[in-house]
Write an enzyme that holds these catalytic residues in place. Structure first.
Site, PDB file in Angstrom:
ATOM      1  N   LYS A 154      -1.032  14.548  13.269  1.00  0.00           N
ATOM      2  CA  LYS A 154      -0.297  14.247  12.033  1.00  0.00           C
ATOM      3  C   LYS A 154      -0.966  13.082  11.303  1.00  0.00           C
ATOM      4  O   LYS A 154      -1.796  12.366  11.884  1.00  0.00           O
ATOM      5  CB  LYS A 154       1.148  13.908  12.380  1.00  0.00           C
ATOM      6  CG  LYS A 154       1.298  12.655  13.251  1.00  0.00           C
ATOM      7  CD  LYS A 154       2.704  12.527  13.814  1.00  0.00           C
ATOM      8  CE  LYS A 154       2.875  11.253  14.614  1.00  0.00           C
ATOM      9  NZ  LYS A 154       4.207  11.179  15.252  1.00  0.00           N
ATOM     10  N   TYR A 182      -5.776 -15.800  -5.362  1.00  0.00           N
ATOM     11  CA  TYR A 182      -4.467 -15.953  -6.003  1.00  0.00           C
ATOM     12  C   TYR A 182      -3.634 -17.035  -5.332  1.00  0.00           C
ATOM     13  O   TYR A 182      -3.601 -17.142  -4.096  1.00  0.00           O
ATOM     14  CB  TYR A 182      -3.686 -14.631  -5.945  1.00  0.00           C
ATOM     15  CG  TYR A 182      -4.216 -13.582  -6.898  1.00  0.00           C
ATOM     16  CD1 TYR A 182      -4.230 -13.806  -8.272  1.00  0.00           C
ATOM     17  CD2 TYR A 182      -4.703 -12.376  -6.418  1.00  0.00           C
ATOM     18  CE1 TYR A 182      -4.719 -12.842  -9.149  1.00  0.00           C
ATOM     19  CE2 TYR A 182      -5.189 -11.405  -7.285  1.00  0.00           C
ATOM     20  CZ  TYR A 182      -5.192 -11.653  -8.649  1.00  0.00           C
ATOM     21  OH  TYR A 182      -5.672 -10.705  -9.515  1.00  0.00           O
TER      22      TYR A 182
END
Ligand code: PLP
Length: 383
Positions: A45, A269
């Site tokens: 998956k 930032y």
């Protein structure tokens, strides 16, 4: 005057590269298969836990696995379209799933509620559908609650007697198998045993009973029954931390720029990091959009010229800054962001620790924009 004394652009843009090593997956598959007498289902998956569903599937099937497992039908159909013919089980689908497509593609479906079974039975062209009834053995997630189990089994048995479906499996899933001493394991095993008995009383005789995923496969033979569903273990993750398995991913990227800065320079930032003294900063073209969790900022490290170096400042969407100290490095030099750990590079486990999450979340989040490379393999690697 600018804080940067020098900045050099990379001579050419080389993309980040995510390398998958099937030899590691092969070794993990063989190790797991050697630990059980049950049939091994390779769970692929989420694109084979980010490693490529078809690559993981082929490698596992060449190294001891005989079944494949996925969540959605779409994932199962993609395996069929890639030419894989092994039995495939899909266990998570909405009531309104394309049950006809499942039968047409020869994909087994897990059924965890009467609503799902009725929807399957109400769909034309589903004769012969192969069904695994799914009992909730403690997840409170997918799977039928014990109070609904007996009627689910009886309805399935009636449909089987009419020739509409074949119940070929009974399944459960353990919530706390990563901790072998957890009482939920006993509860889950007991509930599963009860569910098997109730199914038998309803007249069902499925060939497969399956409860264990990676952790229980590696720690508790009582949970193995006839088939084990192994995903994480194939890609080097053992939630029980009892078995050394090999990591199969390496993420590298070139430095795109290198600059020398003065002490006191704020980086990235919010200036969450300020250079304590003069230092050299390298720029990596990878950020949280590439799967490096922003929450790992301030902790994560990478390897440059064979040495661990810290990422500094906040990881941006597309970029991260590595502090090279007083070492030099050239734009274009390769940085190892993570790998199997055999050369001192951080592993998926390190990144998970820095991010307060599981290695599962690291591997499934990586590399949306990276160039993917699958290493070549010997005869046992790829089928
Ligand atoms: C993901 C999953 C597995 C595989 O679990 P791992 O711990 O990755 O081996 C098995 N069964 C079910 C129902 C799953 O959702």
């Amino acid at each position: 005057m600018s804080a940067l004394a020098s900045i050099t652009a990379a001579p050419r843009t080389a993309p980040a590269r995510l390398t998958v090593d099937p030899a590691a997956i092969a070794a993990n598959a063989r190790e797991i298969a050697s630990r059980t007498d049950a049939v091994v289902m390779a769970v692929v998956k989420a694109d084979g836990f980010g490693h490529g569903a078809v690559t993981v599937a082929r490698t596992a099937l060449a190294n001891g696995a005989t079944w494949l497992g996925v969540t959605s039908l779409a994932e199962g159909i993609a395996l069929r379209e890639a030419g894989l013919t092994a039995p495939v089980l899909s266990w998570l689908n909405p009531v309104a799933a394309d049950w006809t497509a499942a039968v047409a593609a020869g994909i087994d479906v897990a059924i965890g509620s009467l609503a799902h079974l009725e929807a399957l039975l109400a769909t034309p062209s589903t004769d012969g559908a192969r069904v695994h009834l799914h009992l909730d053995t403690g997840m409170a997630r997918d799977g039928a609650e014990p109070s609904a189990w007996v009627s689910l089994c009886r309805t399935a048995r009636r449909a089987e007697q009419c020739g509409r479906i074949r119940v070929v499996g009974l399944m459960g899933h353990l919530p706390c198998a990563g901790d072998p001493a957890h009482p939920a394991n006993t509860t889950g095993r007991t509930r599963f045993a009860w569910g098997l008995g109730a199914a038998r009383e309803a007249g069902l005789r499925p060939e497969h009973r399956h409860l264990a995923a990676t952790a229980a496969t590696l720690t508790d033979r009582r949970s193995h029954h006839t088939l084990v569903r192994v995903g994480a273990g194939l890609v080097g993750i053992d939630p029980s931390a009892t078995t050394p398995l090999a990591g199969a991913l390496t993420l590298t990227a070139p430095l795109v720029a290198v600059r020398r800065v003065r002490g006191g320079t704020g980086v990235g930032y919010d200036h969450t990091w300020t250079a304590p003294g003069p230092t050299t900063l390298g720029l990596l073209p990878l950020g949280y959009a590439d799967g490096l969790p922003r929450v790992a900022s301030g902790r994560a490290e990478v390897v440059v010229r064979g040495r661990r170096r810290p990422l500094v400042g906040l990881i941006s969407m597309d970029q991260a800054v590595v502090d090279l100290g007083n070492d030099t490095a050239e734009p274009g030099e390769q940085v190892t962001v993570l790998g199997p750990g055999t050369h001192g590079e951080p592993t998926i486990h390190d990144w998970a620790g820095w991010s307060g999450t599981l290695p599962h979340e690291i591997v499934t989040g990586l590399g949306a924009r990276a160039e993917r490379v699958v290493l070549r393999q010997g005869p046992r690697g790829l089928a």
